[in-house]
Design a protein around this motif. Structure first.
Motif, mmCIF file in Angstrom:
data_model
loop_
_atom_site.group_PDB
_atom_site.id
_atom_site.type_symbol
_atom_site.label_atom_id
_atom_site.label_comp_id
_atom_site.label_asym_id
_atom_site.label_seq_id
_atom_site.Cartn_x
_atom_site.Cartn_y
_atom_site.Cartn_z
ATOM 1 N N ASN A 294 -26.095 -18.163 -13.702
ATOM 2 C CA ASN A 294 -26.498 -18.680 -15.078
ATOM 3 C C ASN A 294 -26.422 -19.786 -14.846
ATOM 4 O OD1 ASN A 294 -26.376 -16.199 -16.252
ATOM 5 N ND2 ASN A 294 -23.808 -16.733 -16.567
ATOM 6 N N ILE A 295 -25.693 -20.849 -13.856
ATOM 7 C CA ILE A 295 -26.080 -21.879 -13.520
ATOM 8 C C ILE A 295 -27.822 -22.800 -12.977
ATOM 9 C CG2 ILE A 295 -25.826 -24.090 -11.760
ATOM 10 C CD1 ILE A 295 -22.428 -23.116 -12.020
ATOM 11 N N MET A 300 -33.586 -23.419 -14.293
ATOM 12 C CA MET A 300 -35.091 -23.517 -14.245
ATOM 13 C C MET A 300 -35.052 -23.506 -15.293
ATOM 14 S SD MET A 300 -35.139 -20.004 -12.276
ATOM 15 C CE MET A 300 -36.290 -19.396 -11.583
ATOM 16 N N GLU A 301 -34.582 -23.130 -16.707
ATOM 17 C CA GLU A 301 -34.728 -23.611 -18.177
ATOM 18 C C GLU A 301 -35.552 -25.654 -18.544
ATOM 19 O OE1 GLU A 301 -35.907 -23.004 -22.528
ATOM 20 O OE2 GLU A 301 -36.383 -22.368 -20.728
ATOM 21 N N SER A 302 -34.579 -26.316 -17.949
ATOM 22 C CA SER A 302 -34.355 -27.610 -18.743
ATOM 23 C C SER A 302 -34.401 -27.939 -17.146
ATOM 24 C CB SER A 302 -32.502 -27.778 -19.078
ATOM 25 O OG SER A 302 -31.901 -27.658 -18.421
ATOM 26 N N GLY A 303 -34.523 -27.921 -16.111
ATOM 27 C CA GLY A 303 -33.645 -29.124 -15.134
ATOM 28 C C GLY A 303 -32.919 -29.756 -15.061
ATOM 29 N N GLU A 304 -31.905 -29.233 -15.717
ATOM 30 C CA GLU A 304 -30.406 -29.637 -15.827
ATOM 31 C C GLU A 304 -29.395 -28.685 -15.489
ATOM 32 O OE1 GLU A 304 -29.289 -31.822 -19.405
ATOM 33 O OE2 GLU A 304 -31.226 -33.249 -19.764
ATOM 34 N N ILE A 355 -39.764 -17.545 -15.751
ATOM 35 C CA ILE A 355 -40.631 -18.055 -14.385
ATOM 36 C C ILE A 355 -41.788 -17.940 -15.208
ATOM 37 C CG2 ILE A 355 -41.572 -16.547 -12.512
ATOM 38 C CD1 ILE A 355 -39.085 -16.742 -11.995
ATOM 39 N N HIS A 356 -42.817 -19.391 -14.218
ATOM 40 C CA HIS A 356 -43.547 -19.770 -14.513
ATOM 41 C C HIS A 356 -44.689 -19.399 -14.087
ATOM 42 C CE1 HIS A 356 -41.477 -23.645 -15.037
ATOM 43 N NE2 HIS A 356 -41.313 -23.235 -16.656
ATOM 44 N N ASN A 415 -45.716 -22.860 -22.239
ATOM 45 C CA ASN A 415 -44.942 -24.100 -21.122
ATOM 46 C C ASN A 415 -46.038 -23.910 -19.840
ATOM 47 O OD1 ASN A 415 -43.663 -26.444 -20.663
ATOM 48 N ND2 ASN A 415 -42.108 -24.849 -19.729
ATOM 49 N N ALA A 416 -44.738 -22.410 -19.536
ATOM 50 C CA ALA A 416 -45.567 -22.303 -18.769
ATOM 51 C C ALA A 416 -47.022 -21.993 -17.832
ATOM 52 C CB ALA A 416 -45.446 -20.310 -18.137
ATOM 53 N N VAL A 417 -48.022 -21.798 -18.922
ATOM 54 C CA VAL A 417 -49.504 -22.169 -18.235
ATOM 55 C C VAL A 417 -50.150 -23.362 -18.773
ATOM 56 C CG1 VAL A 417 -52.102 -21.525 -19.460
ATOM 57 C CG2 VAL A 417 -49.969 -19.479 -19.819
#
Length: 682
Positions: A294-295, A300-304, A355-356, A415-417
């Motif tokens: 989960n962390i 991976m979502e926010s970089g935080e 996953i991008h 965002n991924a593209v």
């Protein structure tokens, strides 16, 4: 000496001092127990030349230094004895550090089998990475006889440390100037040679997959998954080429090591200290804490990620690589392509959404002697320094007002593209001032959409309703054509996939007649300046010539109803009929031919998975179809999801079995315009 080709000569003229012959690197990396980038660091210092004499001199120095400073298995005591006799010994080793029970820093030098080497807090604080997995460095190791006499004394100490990394900072300028001398294709080849791969003989898809592997190095917070066969060099790039990447081999990953220690100082983990953190053999990865995944998902979502009340930002990219033991088609029949992931990630659509890109590892060739290059490439530390600096830039603005994404892309898809396109463009054009031509922009967009769509297709298999629309598309320019991007493993060229075809392409079934059975065809029409309709098939089947003639006359006679203000007489149409069964005559395909002509002119696609059936006569009337049930059964067998038929077929279809009727959506049309409107993508 290798024969210098065009790319070598260009590189030598503009990158003197930053090149190395990649065959020399392999010679040394097999001889000495250090990664490739350490060998290249030395070769870059002494052999960055095209003059064979200079190279030979440099090779002697590199050989001497590596021989005297790298510790082979069984030589540990020899080096320790040198430190004792002379007071100091110089070595190249992987240095890691930790805090002991007394609150002092101690270092480990694996090649000397020492785990308690004295090191000053100043050195540790200057190079914090030695606390999270360590790095290769040139080290001065001393032996203190006085301390050796003490109980539990630590006689060995590190007095000097020099990271094996490039010290110059203006590298991007050098790279950008050099890039201007190459064509795009030459530059792609040169990049591949710089990571040791010889591009000659590779297909376009293989080159694209290898270039995509580089994107996490140049794009912040980029999440990539690569699953594929063994022996394709998946972990090589992340372990051997850049000191800014860290490889975690299969096993437990601790939250403290990955993110932040739960101590008073709260030392930052791998994602804060490396550009790329790669999990190798991902199927065996697990976290020491239940909320580890989960962390990671949050990061991976926010970089935080948070530590108590404090929120910490990092920009390390996450790469997950693993082996894929079954063939792709079989895996898609029995499950989905995230099958080899650990159980806590495998079926989690929220994890997949972060996953991008899903890199198709099955497109990468196995590494063999023909695939490794003997030509010049960039020295790894120069290349990795350039990549690291490119992370501070973004190329997303290049897409604005040039590329418009279709409605199937959600916010996360977009965002991924964007991130993938930005990364690929940075690799091709290191300078943000260089204008990006349309063909390179489209190349990047198509790759980015395919690798993100592959993620979406797996989500659709796990949670179908939420991720139903996966038909990714884009439009280039204000009045461009909507183009759809598919993932090749989902469909072969000869089957009816769920994706819309290019404008002017239509699937159809001939009802047959005489001695010929019904059969599947694809009509492909291209239009350009000129006039008339030209059929490319040689010889032209007489029955199809008649159908295409009826379609052409109806297009001219009813052009206002069908194509509005476009004048079909000002365009030349080239038509090709492709047969997929024993039937070859192309009989009674008038309506599908007319729809193909219209959509090529309108630059609109026909709906994915659709087959159009029916014949039109010169007067514009739709002729009856006598074997509607047989045609519907063939359509199901060929994998179609919908069938468009003349409304007169309705009564016959009462005889269609319940099983068949549930497998296909049958729609009816009354005339040519009705058929065209119902056939096109909304």
């Amino acid at each position: 000496m290798i024969e210098l080709d065009q790319i070598d000569k260009k590189a030598a003229s503009v990158l003197d001092g930053y090149l190395v012959r990649k065959d020399l690197v392999r010679t040394f990396s097999r001889q000495f127990p250090v990664p490739t980038y350490v060998v290249e660091f030395m070769l870059g210092r002494y052999c960055a030349s095209t003059d064979q004499e200079e190279i030979d001199e440099g090779l002697e120095i590199v050989q001497r230094q590596l021989k005297s400073r790298t510790v082979r298995a069984g030589e540990e005591e020899l080096f320790k004895a040198k430190a004792l006799e002379t007071g100091e010994v110089k070595i190249i080793d992987l240095v890691t550090a930790r805090v002991d029970n007394k609150g002092e820093y101690v270092a480990s030098l694996p090649s000397l089998r020492l785990t308690d080497v004295r090191i000053s807090s100043e050195l540790v604080n200057q190079h914090e990475r030695m606390l999270t997995g360590g790095f290769y460095a040139e080290l001065g190791v001393t032996f203190d006889v006085a301390i050796a006499q003490e109980a539990k004394g630590r006689p060995f100490g590190i007095t000097s440390l020099r990271e094996i990394q490039l010290s110059k900072r203006d590298v991007l300028e050098t790279l950008s100037k050099a890039r201007a001398e190459f064509t795009t294709e030459e530059w792609k080849s040169f990049l591949l040679r710089s990571i040791g791969i010889e591009p000659t003989g590779l297909s376009e898809r293989q080159k694209n997959a290898l270039l995509l592997r580089m994107v996490p190095f140049v794009e912040r917070n980029y999440n990539l998954v690569e699953l594929g066969p063994r022996g394709t060099g998946k972990s090589h790039l992340f372990q051997q080429v850049s000191p800014y990447a860290h490889l975690i081999s299969g096993g437990k990953a601790t939250v403290a090591k990955m993110f932040v220690e739960n101590t008073a100082r709260g030392r930052r983990g791998l994602v804060c200290q490396y550009d790329v953190v790669c999990f190798d053999e991902v199927s065996g990865i697990s976290f020491d804490q239940k909320d580890g995944v989960n962390i990671m998902k949050g990061y991976m979502e926010s970089g935080e990620f948070s530590r108590g009340k404090e929120s910490i930002r990092a920009d390390g990219s996450i790469v997950l690589v693993g082996n894929f033991d079954v063939d792709v088609e079989h895996q898609q029949r029995v499950g989905h392509l995230f099958g080899p992931m650990p159980p806590e990630m495998r079926d989690d659509t929220a994890f997949m959404d972060r996953i991008h890109a899903f890199l198709p590892g099955w497109d990468v060739p196995k590494i063999n002697k023909d695939l490794v290059t003997n030509h010049f490439g960039l020295v790894s530390d120069f290349l990795s320094e350039c990549w690291s600096q490119l992370r501070n830039q973004s190329r997303v603005s290049e897409l604005q007002n040039r590329v418009f994404f279709g409605g199937a892309l959600s916010g996360r898809d977009t965002n991924a593209v964007n991130k993938t396109v930005s990364g690929l463009l940075k690799l091709l054009y290191p300078s943000s001032d260089t204008p990006v031509p349309d063909e390179d922009m489209e190349w990047a967009v198509r790759i980015a959409m395919e690798v993100r769509r592959r993620v979406k297709e797996q989500q659709k298999r796990v949670g179908a309703a939420e991720f139903r629309n996966t038909h990714f598309s884009y439009i280039m320019g204000a009045d461009g054509v909507e183009k759809f991007v598919s993932t090749p493993e989902l469909q072969s060229d000869n089957s009816i996939g769920g994706d819309p075809l290019e404008p002017g392409q239509v699937w159809t079934i001939s009802p047959g007649g005489g001695e010929e059975n019904s059969g599947l065809y694809r009509i492909e029409v291209n239009e350009g300046p000129g006039s008339g309709v030209k059929v490319l098939n040689k010889p032209i089947p007489p029955a199809f010539r008649e159908s295409i003639g009826f379609a052409e006359q109806n297009l001219y006679a009813r052009s206002m109803q069908l194509v509005g203000d476009k004048d079909p007489r000002q365009h030349e149409f080239t038509v090709q009929l492709r047969a997929f069964d024993a039937a070859k005559s192309g009989a009674k395909l008038g309506v599908a031919s007319l729809v193909a002509l219209c959509t090529s002119l309108l630059k609109r696609s026909v709906r994915g998975g659709l087959i159009i059936v029916g014949e039109i006569n010169l007067g514009g009337s739709i002729e009856p179809v006598h074997n509607a049930v047989t045609i519907a059964e063939i359509a199901v067998e060929k994998g179609a999801t919908s069938l468009l038929m003349p409304v007169a077929c309705r009564r016959q279809l009462v005889d269609l079995s319940d099983d068949m009727a549930t497998k296909i959506d049958i729609q009816f049309y009354s005339d040519a315009r009705d058929a065209l409107l119902k056939a096109m993508v909304e």
